[in-house]
Design an enzyme around this catalytic site. Structure first.
Site, PDB file in Angstrom:
ATOM      1  N   ALA A  23       0.803  -1.227   0.000  1.00 47.36           N
ATOM      2  CA  ALA A  23       0.000   0.000   0.000  1.00 47.36           C
ATOM      3  C   ALA A  23       0.834   1.275   0.000  1.00 47.36           C
ATOM      4  CB  ALA A  23      -0.956  -0.020   1.193  1.00 47.36           C
ATOM      5  N   ALA A  24       1.652   1.488   1.023  1.00 49.08           N
ATOM      6  CA  ALA A  24       2.387   2.752   1.122  1.00 49.08           C
ATOM      7  C   ALA A  24       3.411   2.886   0.000  1.00 49.08           C
ATOM      8  CB  ALA A  24       3.071   2.857   2.482  1.00 49.08           C
ATOM      9  N   GLU A  47      10.043  -5.725  -4.002  1.00 48.42           N
ATOM     10  CA  GLU A  47       9.059  -6.455  -3.201  1.00 48.42           C
ATOM     11  C   GLU A  47       9.523  -7.907  -3.073  1.00 48.42           C
ATOM     12  OE1 GLU A  47       6.400  -8.243  -1.074  1.00 48.42           O
ATOM     13  OE2 GLU A  47       6.392  -6.034  -1.274  1.00 48.42           O
ATOM     14  N   SER A  53       0.523  -4.519  -4.062  1.00 51.17           N
ATOM     15  CA  SER A  53      -0.696  -3.724  -3.883  1.00 51.17           C
ATOM     16  C   SER A  53      -1.920  -4.576  -3.557  1.00 51.17           C
ATOM     17  CB  SER A  53      -0.973  -2.892  -5.152  1.00 51.17           C
ATOM     18  OG  SER A  53       0.101  -2.034  -5.427  1.00 51.17           O
ATOM     19  N   CYS A  57      -6.070  -6.617   4.830  1.00 49.21           N
ATOM     20  CA  CYS A  57      -7.271  -6.565   5.666  1.00 49.21           C
ATOM     21  C   CYS A  57      -8.358  -7.520   5.166  1.00 49.21           C
ATOM     22  CB  CYS A  57      -7.828  -5.147   5.704  1.00 49.21           C
ATOM     23  SG  CYS A  57      -6.691  -3.918   6.373  1.00 49.21           S
ATOM     24  N   ARG A  84       3.170   1.401 -16.191  1.00 50.81           N
ATOM     25  CA  ARG A  84       3.208   2.842 -15.898  1.00 50.81           C
ATOM     26  C   ARG A  84       4.647   3.311 -15.646  1.00 50.81           C
ATOM     27  NH1 ARG A  84      -0.032   4.680 -11.421  1.00 50.81           N
ATOM     28  NH2 ARG A  84      -0.383   6.551 -12.661  1.00 50.81           N
ATOM     29  N   VAL A  94      15.386  -6.300  -0.175  1.00 49.30           N
ATOM     30  CA  VAL A  94      16.462  -5.386   0.189  1.00 49.30           C
ATOM     31  C   VAL A  94      17.052  -5.845   1.512  1.00 49.30           C
ATOM     32  CG1 VAL A  94      17.041  -3.011   0.822  1.00 49.30           C
ATOM     33  CG2 VAL A  94      15.503  -3.457  -1.105  1.00 49.30           C
ATOM     34  N   ASP A 299       2.972   0.685   7.727  1.00 52.97           N
ATOM     35  CA  ASP A 299       3.018   0.016   9.024  1.00 52.97           C
ATOM     36  C   ASP A 299       4.382   0.064   9.693  1.00 52.97           C
ATOM     37  OD1 ASP A 299       0.441  -0.581   8.408  1.00 52.97           O
ATOM     38  OD2 ASP A 299       0.735  -2.743   8.154  1.00 52.97           O
TER      39      ASP A 299
END
Length: 469
Positions: A23-24, A47, A53, A57, A84, A94, A299
């Protein structure tokens, strides 16, 4: 293994590196791309998992069957991001941030190959990790945490591949309660072992008791004031029971719903500033404090609680997406801020809706506030209108000023989203007396003539006036 430095694709473009593809991180990457094209800003994102994405929840609802397929929880695939002009590198973790050198070291999870990638701007969106207690048997087959889609798939594979039908959930926070309901929906006998006095520690215990009652009505066995000390295994090495000091609870599958901690291992090793909860500390623009070209969100950060004035760690997708928008705007050359939160959250058990915002009683005491508290019983609609259901509202207000401090709501249809009234009032720093004049929508199918939140506000006004000066 070879280690090489990744060169720039475009010598004139700045490079934004994003650690974390949910998300972030991907909100930041997408917003930055809206503001700057690839000729001005190269974006590389890492990732370590299989998915980008996605909605963590939604995992309990997928496990329980309310959401039919895993892919319904994916907002945007890696291919869509790449289309994109975002270089999203999946299954790449990482392992080091070199702040002085302006670069990160990454390892391909499958091949083990490593390389360095330089950055002009860095976004840290490493999320949170589930709390996994150091207990005997915690790594046995059949013990599951639930944080990613991979975790959800592993749990579903266990559920569909076993003959037993007994489940134990450890922990009774949002994830624990939601997973207990999901397992009931799949036909399991469910026991929840909780070290607190009542489920949902985000509520005061008197409101948590209402949740406890609803869980019992759903067929969930609730064991409170119990600390798990071990997970017992059978001859095949798989889980067979969960043990406390007082008892053992048979289990064919165990789900850990104890909560999460900020995943800041990389940040800590890099010497970046962390708060008392272990999350990264940022300014209003979501820049890591003391670092002009590093941002963090989601988070893995701590945020300002607008009610108590203290830093908190709150792991919610709503905040993560907002952080990403702010970060992406700033990294893309614009300007945006994230002022803080009031701690709003909602959940459900069957048709019981659970909501809270602001401070609990123990939060107010910890902040050194003197307060009054009131609890009222009302209904979701006009009492005479068909379908009117009970609703309990608890409200906290500062004793001297009457400023609203917090609201908790437990009830049926229409209960949860009513907390948004209180969330806006908290953000606006309203008093409970000012709240009584709010012009809220009314019609018998939607509310009594005095909305339950306003009934609580009126009672809180009386408590403030009658209290010591």
């Amino acid at each position: 293994m070879s280690i090489s430095r990744t060169s720039r694709a475009n010598g004139s473009a700045e490079r934004l590196v994003v650690i974390g593809g949910d998300a972030a991180g991907m909100s930041a990457a997408s917003q930055a791309r809206r503001l700057k094209g690839p000729e001005e800003l190269e974006i590389v994102a890492f990732e370590r998992g299989h998915f980008s994405s996605f909605s963590a929840c939604g995992i309990p609802y997928w496990v329980g069957g309310a959401v039919a397929a895993r892919d319904e929880l994916i907002a945007r695939t890696p291919e869509e991001h790449r289309a994109r002009d975002i270089d999203l590198r999946m299954r790449t973790e990482v392992t080091e941030i070199d702040v002085a050198g302006g670069r990160v070291r990454a390892r391909n999870v499958d091949s083990g190959a490593e390389s360095w990638t330089s950055y002009d701007k860095l976004v840290i969106a490493t999320g949170a990790r589930p709390i996994r207690p150091d207990l005997p048997g915690v790594d046995a087959p059949g013990v599951h945490g639930v944080q990613t889609l991979d975790d959800g798939q592993a749990l579903l594979d266990t559920l569909t591949g076993m003959p037993g039908r007994r489940a134990v959930v450890v922990g009774a926070g949002y994830i624990g309660v939601e997973m207990a309901e999901a397992l009931i929906a799949r036909g399991y006998e469910v026991t929840v072992v909780n070290r607190g006095s009542e489920p949902m520690a985000t509520l005061d215990p008197d409101m948590g008791r209402l949740v406890h009652r609803a869980m019992g009505g759903l067929g969930i066995t609730m064991v409170n004031d119990a600390e798990v000390t071990k997970i017992l295994t059978g001859e095949d090495g798989g889980v067979r029971a969960v043990g406390t000091e007082a008892a053992e609870f048979p289990a064919d599958v165990v789900v850990l719903g104890i909560g999460v901690r900020p995943e800041t291992t990389l940040a800590r090793a890099a010497g970046l500033p962390l708060g008392e909860h272990g999350g990264l500390l940022t300014d209003l623009a979501m820049r890591v404090r003391g670092h002009r070209n590093i941002w963090a969100g989601g988070d893995c950060v701590e945020v300002l609680d607008l009610v108590s004035g203290r830093e908190r760690h709150i792991a919610l997708g709503t905040h993560a997406n907002k952080h990403g928008q702010v970060i992406g705007t700033n990294a893309g050359g614009g300007y945006a801020t994230f002022p803080g939160v009031v701690g709003t959250a909602v959940s459900k058990v069957c048709d019981l809706e659970i909501a809270r915002t602001g401070l609990r009683e123990k939060d107010a005491r910890r902040a050194g506030l003197q307060y009054v508290t009131v609890t009222i019983e009302s209904t979701s609609r006009a009492g005479y209108y068909p379908g009117a259901a009970p609703m309990t509202v608890k409200m906290l207000a500062e004793r001297r000023t009457g400023q609203l401090l917090g609201v908790q709501i437990v009830g049926r249809e229409g209960a949860a989203k009513r907390v948004d009234i209180a969330a806006v009032a908290l953000t606006a720093r309203m008093t409970v007396e000012e709240m009584t004049s709010l012009d809220l929508g009314y019609a018998p199918p939607f509310s009594p003539v005095w909305d339950p939140v306003l009934v609580a506000a009126r009672k809180a006004v009386t408590a403030v006036r009658n209290g010591p000066g």
